[in-house]
Design a protein around this motif. Structure first.
Motif, short mmCIF file in Angstrom:
data_model
loop_
_atom_site.label_atom_id
_atom_site.label_comp_id
_atom_site.label_asym_id
_atom_site.label_seq_id
_atom_site.Cartn_x
_atom_site.Cartn_y
_atom_site.Cartn_z
N SER A 226 42.69 34.52 97.21
CA SER A 226 44.09 34.40 96.81
C SER A 226 44.48 35.59 95.93
O SER A 226 43.73 36.03 95.07
N LYS B 12 36.86 33.92 96.53
CA LYS B 12 38.25 33.50 96.60
C LYS B 12 39.11 34.68 97.03
O LYS B 12 38.95 35.80 96.54
N VAL C 253 44.88 36.13 89.06
CA VAL C 253 45.54 35.01 89.73
C VAL C 253 45.70 33.83 88.78
O VAL C 253 46.72 33.13 88.79
N ASN C 254 44.72 33.61 87.91
CA ASN C 254 44.75 32.46 87.00
C ASN C 254 45.67 32.65 85.81
O ASN C 254 46.03 31.67 85.16
N THR D 276 47.99 35.63 94.84
CA THR D 276 49.27 35.19 94.28
C THR D 276 49.02 34.53 92.94
O THR D 276 48.22 33.60 92.82
N SER D 277 49.72 35.00 91.91
CA SER D 277 49.55 34.45 90.57
C SER D 277 49.98 32.99 90.54
O SER D 277 51.00 32.60 91.14
N SER D 278 49.20 32.18 89.82
CA SER D 278 49.49 30.74 89.77
C SER D 278 50.81 30.46 89.06
O SER D 278 51.48 29.48 89.36
N THR E 129 40.46 37.32 90.60
CA THR E 129 40.60 35.88 90.37
C THR E 129 41.16 35.59 88.98
O THR E 129 41.92 34.64 88.80
N THR F 225 50.54 39.31 90.18
CA THR F 225 50.30 39.32 91.62
C THR F 225 50.05 40.74 92.12
O THR F 225 49.16 40.97 92.95
#
Length: 383
Positions: A259, A257, A319-320, A261-263, A316, A270
């Motif tokens: 990404s 993964k 990000v979550n 950007t923090s969810s 990851t 981030t």
């Protein structure tokens, strides 16, 4: 013969009648095949037996055997196939229990290799600093920086990774994406290490045999130390590669993964995810260069695959959100990355260090791992 001796009209008529006779010949064959398998398809309750007959052997590699044959999914409801899925889950649980034993043995192998590397690094550092004994307390920090500089921090990260995978196997959680990424990193690193050190062992034995002293040179101290280090690498590589590869064989390859950007729109997380991503990219490039263009193959494979995998899974998790970082898995990995970063900074600041420019990426890794560990610690549920 009658078709070949008659007139053209009779031969054409014979050719037109020949295809029509073929189905008559095929009917008894099809009937025999269908009757041989009719017991498996006669009733809906027989379908789970067909689906699970391969799974019952306990071979976790045949995950495809858990899927129903073509046409069964439409003919029978999903509730009728539940026993096969339950047996497949039991098989996966059994395989995870076996893999836990494998990861425990791998921990023993890596700790043995870690002990050999610490002793070797202390000897080298002591010789470089002119230390005959370790009684001088003023030299301890320099010895620490020299000893933990090249290879020991990466082995500490590998030890933390194996501990995380052993805990996941005890909870039957090896099918998670985080653990498959870590298993992929370990299997790749120690597969290359196994090949390289096996080649080194054969080369050293051939060189000793062709020398002037012959096989008697094996009794020398330097030859024994060299062969002992190579043997420790081979033992560790074999013990780590088997459970890591078996995890990928049972649960499949991971999905990487990208990404950052923090969810939840949390900009500190981030920023931490971005730092983790930079750390992973730096480790892959640096480790790959060491593998290809230097003699530090062991350091290269651990950096390129194991340390980079740890940084990626922490990315990851950032990000979550904080709840994911509060897990024991990521707290252990962040602590390992903190120790690795501090050791790299100490090595650069030591007598054998290099340019201050080399402090940039260890500092980024230290900031990311420290913030990730702190966020996870604060987000832990209070007892």
């Amino acid at each position: 013969s009658s078709l070949g001796s008659g007139n053209p009209k009779m031969r054409a008529a014979g050719r037109r009648k020949t295809p029509a006779a073929l189905p008559l010949v095929a009917v008894p064959i099809c009937a025999a095949v269908f009757s041989a398998h009719s017991s498996a398809w006669a009733a809906p309750r027989a379908a789970p037996q067909v689906v699970s007959r391969f799974v019952a052997h306990g071979d976790p590699s045949k995950r495809w055997a858990c899927m129903p044959p073509r046409g069964v999914a439409g003919r029978f409801p999903a509730s009728r196939l539940a026993p096969a899925k339950a047996e497949a889950k039991d098989t996966a649980s059994l395989s995870d229990a076996l893999l836990q034993d494998g990861y425990d043995r791998a921990l023993l192998g890596v700790r043995l290799l870690l002990l050999v590397q610490v002793i070797s690094a202390l000897r080298v550092a002591g010789s470089a600093l002119g230390i005959r004994t370790l009684s001088a307390a003023g030299h301890w920090l320099a010895v620490f920086g020299q000893a933990l500089g090249p290879l020991v921090p990466s082995l500490l990260v590998a030890t933390a990774t194996l501990r995380v995978l052993s805990g996941a196997a005890s909870r039957n959680r090896l099918n998670g994406g985080t653990f498959r990424v870590l298993a992929f990193g370990l299997s790749s690193a120690f597969c290359i290490a196994l090949y390289h050190n096996s080649f080194q062992l054969v080369s050293q034995l051939i060189g000793i045999a062709k020398g002037a002293e012959g096989l008697s040179a094996l009794c020398s101290k330097s030859a024994l130390l060299a062969l002992g280090g190579v043997a420790a690498w081979i033992f560790s590589a074999v013990s780590v590669f088997w459970p890591a590869y078996s995890t990928l064989k049972v649960h499949g390859l991971p999905e990487l993964k990208t990404s950052i950007t923090s969810s939840g729109g949390n900009w500190p997380l981030t920023l931490a995810a971005t730092s983790y991503a930079l750390t992973a990219i730096h480790q892959v490039i640096w480790g790959g260069a060491l593998i290809l263009y230097s003699d530090l193959k062991g350091l290269g494979v651990l950096r390129c695959f194991v340390v980079a995998a740890c940084a990626h899974v922490c990315q990851t998790a950032a990000v979550n959100g904080p709840k994911r970082l509060a897990s024991e898995t990521y707290r252990i990995l962040n602590l390992a990355l903190i120790v690795d970063s501090v050791a790299r900074i100490a090595f650069v600041l030591g007598p054998a260090g290099g340019s201050p420019f080399l402090l940039i990426f260890p500092a980024i890794s230290l900031c990311a791992a420290s913030s990730g560990w702190l966020v996870g610690r604060l987000a832990m549920p209070k007892a």
